[in-house]
Design an enzyme around this catalytic site. Structure first.
Site, PDB file in Angstrom:
ATOM      1  N   HIS A  48       0.683  11.776  -6.136  1.00  0.00           N
ATOM      2  CA  HIS A  48      -0.077  11.939  -4.899  1.00  0.00           C
ATOM      3  C   HIS A  48       0.839  11.820  -3.672  1.00  0.00           C
ATOM      4  CE1 HIS A  48      -3.285  11.406  -1.883  1.00  0.00           C
ATOM      5  NE2 HIS A  48      -2.482  10.498  -1.372  1.00  0.00           N
ATOM      6  N   GLU A  49       1.640  10.772  -3.645  1.00  0.00           N
ATOM      7  CA  GLU A  49       2.521  10.552  -2.488  1.00  0.00           C
ATOM      8  C   GLU A  49       3.504  11.711  -2.320  1.00  0.00           C
ATOM      9  OE1 GLU A  49       1.828   8.425  -0.334  1.00  0.00           O
ATOM     10  OE2 GLU A  49       0.359   7.334  -1.539  1.00  0.00           O
TER      11      GLU A  49
ATOM     12  N   GLU B  31      -3.971  14.883   2.420  1.00  0.00           N
ATOM     13  CA  GLU B  31      -4.349  14.031   1.288  1.00  0.00           C
ATOM     14  C   GLU B  31      -4.597  14.842   0.021  1.00  0.00           C
ATOM     15  OE1 GLU B  31      -3.964  11.007   1.220  1.00  0.00           O
ATOM     16  OE2 GLU B  31      -3.548  10.831   3.371  1.00  0.00           O
TER      17      GLU B  31
ATOM     18  N   HIS C  86       0.841  -1.192   0.000  1.00  0.00           N
ATOM     19  CA  HIS C  86       0.000   0.000   0.000  1.00  0.00           C
ATOM     20  C   HIS C  86       0.887   1.258   0.000  1.00  0.00           C
ATOM     21  CE1 HIS C  86      -4.106   1.537   0.817  1.00  0.00           C
ATOM     22  NE2 HIS C  86      -3.416   2.612   1.101  1.00  0.00           N
ATOM     23  N   ALA C  87       0.721   2.096  -1.015  1.00  0.00           N
ATOM     24  CA  ALA C  87       1.607   3.261  -1.165  1.00  0.00           C
ATOM     25  C   ALA C  87       1.494   4.204   0.023  1.00  0.00           C
ATOM     26  CB  ALA C  87       1.258   4.007  -2.451  1.00  0.00           C
TER      27      ALA C  87
ATOM     28  N   HIS D  55      -7.650   0.206   5.547  1.00  0.00           N
ATOM     29  CA  HIS D  55      -7.702   1.213   6.616  1.00  0.00           C
ATOM     30  C   HIS D  55      -8.447   0.756   7.861  1.00  0.00           C
ATOM     31  CE1 HIS D  55      -6.830   3.124   2.821  1.00  0.00           C
ATOM     32  NE2 HIS D  55      -6.331   4.150   3.451  1.00  0.00           N
TER      33      HIS D  55
ATOM     34  N   TYR E 218     -10.137  11.401   3.541  1.00  0.00           N
ATOM     35  CA  TYR E 218     -10.151  11.212   2.090  1.00  0.00           C
ATOM     36  C   TYR E 218     -11.398  11.847   1.476  1.00  0.00           C
ATOM     37  CZ  TYR E 218      -6.428   7.932   3.192  1.00  0.00           C
ATOM     38  OH  TYR E 218      -5.279   7.381   3.656  1.00  0.00           O
TER      39      TYR E 218
ATOM     40  N   HIS F   5       2.393  14.515  -0.107  1.00  0.00           N
ATOM     41  CA  HIS F   5       2.717  14.356   1.321  1.00  0.00           C
ATOM     42  C   HIS F   5       4.169  14.740   1.581  1.00  0.00           C
ATOM     43  CE1 HIS F   5      -1.024  12.350   2.300  1.00  0.00           C
ATOM     44  NE2 HIS F   5      -0.842  11.443   1.364  1.00  0.00           N
TER      45      HIS F   5
END
Ligand SMILES: [Zn+2]
Length: 623
Positions: free
Chosen positions: A390-391, A418, A359-360, A519, A529, A394
């Protein structure tokens, strides 16, 4: 399996990350008990207390982070011990700090100290009871649940070798790509054999966390989770409802349209009109985002089709090339390059010889979180490319606020964290892809726009009810409104009510379908999210304004625009140091989260859907 052709713009980060858990990290190592510390440090002002706590977290953070990182990238019984110990120590430290902070109740103090002391109380999503044995048990359950998910496999009776067993990756491959009802059903059922053993553990998990939450003065863990939004819990819940009501009409139109297309493919018997859609037909293991069935619902077949996946292959891009591409978007906005340590320490590929949590996710490790990393089992697809962008959202947030106090090194609220990378995803228009050489030509027509919007909606709109109900289920579980003997039924009631889907086979309380979603065993709150999917359009609109964009919102890319970049970076630098309403105001000029930007964005599609659905039996009351 034939590769699906994908439209650009679309395919957004399907793998929603559990990126970035707590600020820095947490453990023990300073004092053995609250009583001892209190006795040793009799006179401390609230401000001094806050400074000491930040220093303590800074001190232990790197070690804790290291334990969690190695656990996630090397799942063995040994790393389970290390991670559970780290988690236990962090819980004990949190408890001690909260205990110590009680002496300041009612005292005069700066606004800053008051804000930080409140944040100490709510910074964990896993509140531990003060009884050390229970803390150890809680930490063990958390680690075990995570391990069961990470190493989860379906195996035929009596066999457990790699050849015969199927893991999430393999089963998802079927769900994402197959168009055969029974084959899909088989994969859907198999993945859900992983979670029933979690069920009793989860019940105990809830019990222990609720005990911890009660000691903090909350009715239950759900109330603690809702306390992180700079407003009373019931107001926050009402905010979520308000946002949902803004976007609900768009979801209903999309549901109706997609249902009709599935009916055309699978037949009236399998997908009856006016009823919930079987959950395994939507191209995603959890039916949370539907971009994988784009080919079944494409408004104008063949128009503006392109596949970044094919291009990646043709160009022979490595995992590192894909990450470099994501980095270059952020640096084009004037943000700094990623540090060398990022390239050395990140995990980009799935190891062949061991289990990892694929999971990324993105991590702020080391001193003040500057040893930033991502962990992602990258494969060369368009979807994965978008996940990397996306990552890095963060990662850039981490990089923006290392100078803030430990407590403030977090998103303005967790939805902000997010939303950063997703805002960038929205700006990855066909024009952007052309500019960076991943697309030859950009087709401009109404048909092309609608195809693009449909692709986007399958991710961004389809996700909304799922994003909302994950925590609704847990809020109800934590409050006892859903009791342990109704875990599964309660789950499906919400799935049907909000998403309009149903289980394709009968489920019973011997199943534990919530546990088949990362999750839940991972204990990551999920409302973030949902909020992110709303506010990223607000961010996007604000940055497009800053970049001077004119014309329809969905055509805007602020790639290369320093003005937009400065605005975004300034917002990220604030971290959690002030109420999120202030931070939102500084970026967007409004203090409220608002679904109107998303509605504005999808205006062309909404018109099209209404036209197409005219005369159809919409809704799912028949379920
Ligand atoms: Zn994320």
């Amino acid at each position: 399996m034939e590769r699906l052709k994908f439209l650009l713009l679309a395919l957004l980060a399907v793998a929603l990350g559990a990126c970035q858990p707590q600020p820095a990290g947490q453990s023990d190592g300073v004092a053995d008990s609250a009583a001892e510390t209190a006795a040793e440090t009799p006179v401390e002002t609230p401000e001094e207390f806050v400074a000491r706590v930040n220093a303590e977290w800074d001190e232990v953070g790197p070690e804790l982070g290291a334990a969690y990182w190695v656990r996630a990238t090397y799942i063995t019984p040994d790393t389970a011990i290390l991670a559970a110990k780290a988690s236990e120590r962090s819980l004990n430290m949190t408890n001690r700090i909260i205990e110590e902070s009680k002496q300041f109740v009612g005292q005069e103090m700066s606004d800053d100290a008051a804000r930080q002391i409140n944040l100490f109380k709510i910074q964990t999503s896993m509140p531990g009871p003060s009884d050390p044995e229970k803390v150890a048990e809680l930490a063990r359950i958390r680690t075990d649940l995570g391990g069961m998910y990470g190493a989860g496999k379906w195996c035929p009776e009596g066999k457990d070798d790699d050849e015969s067993c199927q893991d999430l990756e393999e089963l998802s491959e079927v769900i994402d790509k197959s168009r055969d009802y029974d084959e899909l059903l088989d994969a859907w059922i198999k993945w859900r054999t992983v979670s029933p053993p979690m069920r009793d553990m989860y019940e105990r998990f809830v019990e222990l966390m609720n005990e911890g939450a009660a000691e903090l003065g909350f009715d239950n863990t759900g109330e603690l989770w809702k306390a992180g939004y700079d407003m009373p819990g019931e107001e926050f819940e009402a905010e979520v409802e308000r946002l949902w009501s803004q976007v609900n009409p768009l979801y209903n139109e999309l549901h109706c349209y997609v249902g009709a297309k599935l009916r055309a493919h699978y037949g009236e018997n399998l997908v009856p009109a006016g009823q919930p859609i079987p959950a395994h037909l939507l191209g995603n293991m959890w039916a949370q985002q539907w971009a994988n069935i784009y080919d079944l619902v494409e408004p104008y077949p063949g128009v503006a089709q392109f596949s970044i996946t094919d291009t990646l292959e043709e160009l022979g891009w490595s995992e590192e090339d894909m990450v470099k591409s994501a980095e270059s978007f952020y640096t084009s906005l004037g943000m700094p390059a990623l540090p060398d340590s990022f390239w050395t320490n990140s995990l980009f590929t799935k190891p062949r010889d061991r289990d990892v949590v694929c999971h990324a996710s993105a991590w702020p490790l080391g001193e003040r979180g500057v040893d930033v990393r991502i962990k992602q089992c990258i494969v060369p697809t368009q979807e994965e490319l978008l996940t990397i962008y996306h990552e890095l959202g963060h990662v850039y947030y981490f990089m923006a606020y290392p100078d803030l106090d430990n407590t403030y090194r977090a998103g303005a609220h967790d939805g902000f964290h997010e939303a950063i990378g997703d805002t960038i995803n929205l700006a990855m228009t066909p024009g952007y892809f052309k500019e960076v050489g991943l697309l030859d030509t950009v087709e401009v027509s109404e048909e092309a726009t609608l195809n693009n919007q449909m692709m986007m909606a399958l991710d961004k709109i389809a996700f909304l009810p799922f994003g909302k109900l994950m925590d609704q289920w847990r809020w109800k579980v934590f409050s006892g409104e859903i009791s342990p003997d109704e875990y599964n039924q309660g789950w499906w009631d919400l799935r049907t009510e909000y998403q309009g889907i149903r289980p394709p086979v009968e489920r019973t309380e011997a199943d534990f379908d919530p546990g088949a979603k990362y999750h839940i065993p991972g204990n990551t709150p999920y409302t973030r999210y949902f909020l992110s999917f709303i506010i990223q359009f607000q961010f996007y609109q604000a940055l497009c304004d800053a970049a001077g964009h004119e014309g329809p919102l969905h055509e805007c890319s602020f790639y290369g625009n320093k003005e937009a970049g400065d605005r975004f970076w300034a917002m990220m630098q604030k971290g959690a140091s002030q109420p999120w309403q202030d931070t939102l105001y500084e970026l967007t000029g409004t203090r409220e989260m608002d679904g109107s930007a998303i509605i504005n964005y999808f205006e062309p599609l909404m018109g099209y859907l209404k036209e197409q659905n005219d005369g159809q039996m919409c809704g799912w009351s028949g379920g």
